[in-house]
Design a protein around this motif. Structure first.
Motif, mmCIF file in Angstrom:
data_model
loop_
_atom_site.group_PDB
_atom_site.id
_atom_site.type_symbol
_atom_site.label_atom_id
_atom_site.label_comp_id
_atom_site.label_asym_id
_atom_site.label_seq_id
_atom_site.Cartn_x
_atom_site.Cartn_y
_atom_site.Cartn_z
ATOM 1 N N VAL A 130 0.714 -1.215 -0.081
ATOM 2 C CA VAL A 130 -0.090 -0.011 0.024
ATOM 3 C C VAL A 130 0.732 1.172 0.045
ATOM 4 O O VAL A 130 0.557 2.159 -0.620
ATOM 5 C CB VAL A 130 -0.986 0.108 1.109
ATOM 6 N N LEU A 131 1.981 1.381 0.729
ATOM 7 C CA LEU A 131 2.798 2.536 1.004
ATOM 8 C C LEU A 131 3.667 2.480 -0.419
ATOM 9 O O LEU A 131 3.892 3.666 -0.790
ATOM 10 C CB LEU A 131 3.917 2.367 1.976
ATOM 11 N N ILE A 132 3.931 1.343 -1.187
ATOM 12 C CA ILE A 132 4.597 1.582 -2.529
ATOM 13 C C ILE A 132 3.353 2.268 -3.604
ATOM 14 O O ILE A 132 4.004 3.141 -4.251
ATOM 15 C CB ILE A 132 4.811 0.358 -3.081
ATOM 16 N N LEU A 133 2.237 1.795 -3.311
ATOM 17 C CA LEU A 133 1.211 2.289 -4.355
ATOM 18 C C LEU A 133 1.239 3.869 -4.153
ATOM 19 O O LEU A 133 1.095 4.763 -4.941
ATOM 20 C CB LEU A 133 -0.029 1.866 -4.047
ATOM 21 N N GLN A 134 1.102 4.313 -2.836
ATOM 22 C CA GLN A 134 1.053 5.543 -2.286
ATOM 23 C C GLN A 134 2.283 6.349 -2.706
ATOM 24 O O GLN A 134 2.051 7.542 -3.408
ATOM 25 C CB GLN A 134 1.174 5.525 -0.880
ATOM 26 N N ALA A 135 3.669 5.917 -2.713
ATOM 27 C CA ALA A 135 4.706 6.476 -3.110
ATOM 28 C C ALA A 135 4.811 6.624 -4.689
ATOM 29 O O ALA A 135 5.342 7.786 -5.346
ATOM 30 C CB ALA A 135 6.094 5.720 -2.704
ATOM 31 N N MET A 136 4.449 5.634 -5.558
ATOM 32 C CA MET A 136 4.384 5.693 -6.762
ATOM 33 C C MET A 136 3.485 6.868 -7.640
ATOM 34 O O MET A 136 3.358 7.193 -8.721
ATOM 35 C CB MET A 136 3.911 4.234 -7.421
ATOM 36 N N ASN A 137 2.536 7.237 -6.611
ATOM 37 C CA ASN A 137 1.172 8.092 -7.292
ATOM 38 C C ASN A 137 1.353 9.323 -6.453
ATOM 39 O O ASN A 137 0.374 10.219 -6.630
ATOM 40 C CB ASN A 137 0.069 7.219 -7.155
ATOM 41 N N GLY A 138 2.228 9.791 -5.512
ATOM 42 C CA GLY A 138 2.213 10.921 -4.694
ATOM 43 C C GLY A 138 0.743 11.203 -4.079
ATOM 44 O O GLY A 138 0.282 12.292 -3.989
ATOM 45 N N LEU A 139 0.343 10.140 -3.556
ATOM 46 C CA LEU A 139 -1.140 10.488 -2.810
ATOM 47 C C LEU A 139 -0.890 10.375 -1.361
ATOM 48 O O LEU A 139 -0.110 9.999 -0.565
ATOM 49 C CB LEU A 139 -1.891 9.151 -2.996
ATOM 50 N N GLY A 140 -2.203 11.173 -0.781
ATOM 51 C CA GLY A 140 -2.228 11.286 0.654
ATOM 52 C C GLY A 140 -2.862 10.053 1.201
ATOM 53 O O GLY A 140 -3.337 9.102 0.342
ATOM 54 N N ASP A 141 -3.139 9.832 2.558
ATOM 55 C CA ASP A 141 -3.859 8.769 2.914
ATOM 56 C C ASP A 141 -5.116 8.485 2.825
ATOM 57 O O ASP A 141 -5.581 7.215 2.294
ATOM 58 C CB ASP A 141 -3.535 8.567 4.496
ATOM 59 N N GLU A 142 -5.858 9.591 2.678
ATOM 60 C CA GLU A 142 -7.248 9.632 2.300
ATOM 61 C C GLU A 142 -7.594 9.036 0.830
ATOM 62 O O GLU A 142 -8.292 8.212 0.458
ATOM 63 C CB GLU A 142 -8.122 10.807 2.638
ATOM 64 N N ALA A 143 -6.666 9.669 -0.058
ATOM 65 C CA ALA A 143 -6.880 9.512 -1.542
ATOM 66 C C ALA A 143 -6.351 8.111 -1.645
ATOM 67 O O ALA A 143 -6.900 7.270 -2.750
ATOM 68 C CB ALA A 143 -5.865 10.449 -2.295
ATOM 69 N N THR A 144 -5.279 7.552 -0.965
ATOM 70 C CA THR A 144 -4.918 6.121 -1.304
ATOM 71 C C THR A 144 -6.206 5.215 -0.811
ATOM 72 O O THR A 144 -6.421 4.132 -1.575
ATOM 73 C CB THR A 144 -3.631 5.760 -0.294
ATOM 74 N N GLU A 145 -6.721 5.265 0.345
ATOM 75 C CA GLU A 145 -7.805 4.631 0.681
ATOM 76 C C GLU A 145 -9.009 4.503 -0.428
ATOM 77 O O GLU A 145 -9.435 3.592 -1.033
ATOM 78 C CB GLU A 145 -8.536 4.934 1.967
ATOM 79 N N TYR A 146 -9.093 5.686 -0.927
ATOM 80 C CA TYR A 146 -10.227 5.782 -2.024
ATOM 81 C C TYR A 146 -9.757 4.964 -3.329
ATOM 82 O O TYR A 146 -10.624 4.275 -3.867
ATOM 83 C CB TYR A 146 -10.547 7.170 -2.514
ATOM 84 N N PHE A 147 -8.480 4.928 -3.761
ATOM 85 C CA PHE A 147 -8.089 4.394 -4.773
ATOM 86 C C PHE A 147 -8.257 2.873 -4.607
ATOM 87 O O PHE A 147 -8.330 2.029 -5.766
ATOM 88 C CB PHE A 147 -6.977 4.935 -5.273
ATOM 89 N N MET A 148 -7.880 2.357 -3.518
ATOM 90 C CA MET A 148 -7.867 0.847 -3.171
ATOM 91 C C MET A 148 -9.266 0.377 -3.255
ATOM 92 O O MET A 148 -9.295 -0.656 -3.720
ATOM 93 C CB MET A 148 -7.354 0.706 -1.793
ATOM 94 N N ARG A 149 -10.328 1.186 -2.801
ATOM 95 C CA ARG A 149 -11.687 0.845 -3.106
ATOM 96 C C ARG A 149 -12.160 0.931 -4.356
ATOM 97 O O ARG A 149 -12.813 0.054 -4.765
ATOM 98 C CB ARG A 149 -12.477 1.783 -2.176
#
Length: 357
Positions: free
Chosen positions: A64-83
């Motif tokens: 999940v943190l790798i996905l976040q780093a690859m896309n420059g996302l905050g925690d809320e946006a990371t949760e959204y895209f996972m869903r």
């Protein structure tokens, strides 16, 4: 609209695979299980005796943190895209109806990594895997630094003076909530850019761009373009003062390429004593024109050194690198994850290049 069935999802994923799912390729290229020992040491888990929902797997959370780093996302946006994204669910090994980590869970997991200072161990673990796969640090090394922006602080002159002196402003001492939102480690700096003269010879105004945040100092090997060493400072730190800590003694060649910020008598002496060959740019003599021989030598060095700019261009472009956390320790984890994620993307490119046609 009817609910999607199992075969509907499989057909959709098969179509995404045909189009070239980068995350599917990443899963095939990298064995993420190799990070498990370091993750389990850094992030403690209960034995389940008190009940409650089972925690998410360590490796899943790391991905999940790798996905976040690859896309420059905050925690809320990371949760959204996972869903929202099927490709993300497949990358994480989740079914369409499986629960996903929420923003608080992501923050807590990353905070454990920060407190354990685990990002260096994770980076070195992957670097060892790269070397085992044949990607040794070769052909010399390239050094440079780039500013990673952080949320700007709006402070008074008195508050700024107290922060620079290493103290807490008096107005913040009885406001813990405000203090938690103030980054006292990041700094302002000004980056100057020399403007080229116009075609008619008229000079143009030089640019001075103020920036706030941290610096990502890296050393990359020339052969593969992989980051081998890195460190984080505030944005005002001088690049050249970090040369000693960035030099990679495991590189099979001795050449060191860097811009004029790294040229100093101390650095030149250090490199000579430790077996490195300086290819650092020479500075223009003060008040004199640049000698033609020096200009040509710098131009040849630039052809090699400029390759490190590709790393920063990728991090600031597709990866949208930014620090949204407070404090240097958290910034190190965020920037370390960005460097690690970059090396993973770079490995995919190298593997495609090496694969037979």
């Amino acid at each position: 609209m009817k609910a999607p069935g199992f075969f509907d999802v499989e057909e959709c994923l098969a179509g995404l695979s045909k189009k070239g799912d980068v995350l599917e390729h990443l899963n095939r290229t990298i064995d993420f299980a190799l990070f498990r020992p370091d993750l389990e040491r850094a992030v403690p888990r209960s034995n389940g005796a008190k009940g409650g929902r089972p925690p998410f797997d360590h490796v899943l959370m790391f991905k999940v943190l790798i996905l976040q780093a690859m896309n420059g996302l905050g925690d809320e946006a990371t949760e959204y895209f996972m869903r929202d994204r099927l490709t993300w669910k497949r990358f994480l090994g989740l079914g369409i109806s499986d629960p996903v980590p929420d923003a608080n869970t992501i923050w807590t997991f990353r905070e454990h990594l920060t407190k354990a200072n685990a990002i260096k161990a994770l980076f070195e673990r992957f670097d060892a895997a790269l070397r085992d796969a044949g990607y040794l640090a070769m052909s010399g090394q390239l050094l440079d630094a780039t500013i990673v922006a952080a949320p700007k602080q709006r402070n008074t002159d008195g508050e700024k003076a107290a922060i620079k002196a290493g103290t807490i402003p008096d107005a913040w001492k009885d406001k813990p909530a405000k203090l938690r939102q103030k980054d006292r480690d990041a700094r302002w700096t000004v980056k100057y850019s020399k403007a080229k003269p116009r075609e008619d010879g008229q000079p143009q105004v030089d640019l001075a761009v103020p920036s706030f945040g941290y610096k990502n100092h890296v050393s990359a090997d020339r052969a593969h373009g992989l980051i081998r060493k890195w460190l984080v400072t505030d944005a005002a730190a001088h690049d050249g003062a970090r040369l000693h800590d960035l030099l990679d003694k495991t590189n099979t060649a001795s050449g060191v390429w860097a811009d004029t910020a790294y040229r100093s008598e101390n650095n030149e002496t250090f490199m000579a004593k430790n077996g490195f060959v300086s290819q650092v740019h020479r500075k223009k003599p003060k008040g004199k024109p640049m000698p033609d021989r020096t200009r040509k030598a710098n131009a040849l060095k630039s052809m090699v050194r400029s390759k490190i700019e590709h790393i920063f261009a990728h991090q600031k472009g597709p990866m949208a690198a930014i620090v949204r956390t407070i404090g240097k320790a958290r910034a190190e984890t965020k920037i370390g994850m960005i460097n690690l994620a970059y090396n993973m993307r770079r490995l995919m490119w190298l593997e495609r290049k090496r694969a037979p046609a």
